[in-house]
Design an enzyme around this catalytic site. Structure first.
Site, mmCIF file in Angstrom:
data_model
loop_
_atom_site.group_PDB
_atom_site.id
_atom_site.type_symbol
_atom_site.label_atom_id
_atom_site.label_comp_id
_atom_site.label_asym_id
_atom_site.label_seq_id
_atom_site.Cartn_x
_atom_site.Cartn_y
_atom_site.Cartn_z
ATOM 1 N N PRO A 1 0.824 -1.217 0.000
ATOM 2 C CA PRO A 1 0.000 0.000 0.000
ATOM 3 C C PRO A 1 0.861 1.271 0.000
ATOM 4 C CG PRO A 1 -0.753 -1.571 1.656
ATOM 5 C CD PRO A 1 0.576 -2.063 1.174
ATOM 6 N N GLU A 2 0.606 2.139 -0.976
ATOM 7 C CA GLU A 2 1.221 3.468 -1.018
ATOM 8 C C GLU A 2 0.112 4.453 -1.343
ATOM 9 O OE1 GLU A 2 5.094 3.852 -2.538
ATOM 10 O OE2 GLU A 2 5.583 1.728 -2.369
ATOM 11 N N LYS B 1 -1.152 7.933 3.401
ATOM 12 C CA LYS B 1 -1.376 6.487 3.454
ATOM 13 C C LYS B 1 -2.353 6.111 4.569
ATOM 14 C CE LYS B 1 3.089 5.409 3.477
ATOM 15 N NZ LYS B 1 4.271 4.506 3.432
ATOM 16 N N ASN C 1 7.815 2.422 -0.055
ATOM 17 C CA ASN C 1 9.114 1.873 -0.420
ATOM 18 C C ASN C 1 9.277 1.643 -1.922
ATOM 19 O OD1 ASN C 1 11.613 1.121 0.774
ATOM 20 N ND2 ASN C 1 11.174 -1.016 0.280
ATOM 21 N N ARG D 1 14.200 -1.642 5.435
ATOM 22 C CA ARG D 1 13.323 -1.823 4.279
ATOM 23 C C ARG D 1 14.148 -2.286 3.083
ATOM 24 N NH1 ARG D 1 8.232 1.076 4.347
ATOM 25 N NH2 ARG D 1 7.902 2.083 6.353
#
Length: 289
Positions: free
Chosen positions: A2-3, A51, A165, A275
């Site tokens: 999810p972004e 977000k 990311n 990440r």
């Protein structure tokens, strides 16, 4: 993952299913709000802020949720089998006579007063997909700590809201710098161009079912032939296979050890702030782990 673009799509689906409808089912499966009952109240709207998801409900209430890495909201029709994970991963259920919205693996779920939403989202920077977008403010915040690595600065939602990311890796590739390059070390004009590109990419993907950051198709190796004899020419020689054109959706993210779409150098992978971070050592300049 999810972004900002996919969260906006989730908000649109939830809004279409819930807004203007009276809740006939309400179940918040987190200890703090387990006894909260929203049935009988009308959902006013569902909106995305960066977000974050804000479901506003009659009576001055807002259900705030955040998907983080693997949370999801799914919308189901009556009698439709729920698909999204096992039952123990369900954190929220909001239903009306026509649809049921089910929240899976939601790491953040809280019920708050609508006039106190700033407690949840007031810290966010300008939203790349929101009406408050302001590139100048985003630039000022990114430059406030010039020694900070670019990748970390882009992920900090206090600077600009909506980048995750995937976009971090793709934007650094398109800027031709590594995510570990300090913000203040970018070439003149590079950061304003990167911020403009971030807005363009998220807007381009806001309605797409699959996120795409590449510009053109790339010629890739043809797939293996199926069983059976290969077609032959009149001369008896095997007929050559035509080039197989495949649209590569992303330049570097998820492509570790595969050749760069621009220069052919194998894509590298390392962690940045826990990440997974992808980059091309041939195309991107700057420090690396």
């Amino acid at each position: 993952m999810p972004e900002g673009d996919t969260v906006l799509q989730t908000a649109a689906r939830l809004h279409a299913a819930l807004a203007g409808q009276v809740l006939t089912r309400s179940d918040l499966r987190v200890p703090r709000f387990a006894t909260a009952d929203l049935t009988g109240r009308t959902v006013l709207d569902v909106t995305a802020r960066g977000k974050h998801l804000l479901t506003r409900i009659e009576g001055g209430l807002t259900l705030h949720s955040h998907l983080r890495m693997d949370g999801a909201w799914r919308v189901f029709a009556p009698n439709e089998r729920w698909r999204g994970g096992p039952g123990h991963q369900i954190r929220a259920i909001l239903g009306n006579t026509g649809h049921t919205a089910v929240g899976y693996r939601l790491p953040v779920l809280e019920l708050l007063r609508t006039d106190e939403e700033d407690r949840a989202v007031g810290h966010l920077g300008p939203d790349l997909l929101g009406p408050d977008w302001n590139a100048a403010i985003a630039l000022d915040r990114l430059l406030a700590v010039p020694d900070r690595p670019l990748g970390e600065a882009l992920l900090d939602q206090r600077n600009l809201a909506g980048i995750g990311n995937v976009y971090k890796c793709e934007l650094c590739f398109l800027a031709r710098v590594t995510p570990w390059l300090p913000v203040g070390a970018l070439p003149d004009g590079a950061l304003p161009r990167l911020v403009t590109l971030a807005e363009r990419l998220l807007h381009a993907n806001r309605d797409r079912p699959t996120r795409t950051t590449t510009i053109t198709s790339e010629l890739r190796t043809p797939p293996p032939r199926g069983p059976g004899p290969a077609p032959v020419l009149e001369s008896g020689r095997p007929r050559p296979r035509p080039p197989h054109r495949v649209q590569e959706r992303l330049y570097v993210y998820g492509r570790a050890r595969r050749p760069c779409l621009r220069c052919g150098t194998p894509i590298r992978l390392a962690d940045q702030d826990d990440r997974p971070t992808y980059w091309c050592p041939g195309c991107q300049s700057g420090p690396t782990p």
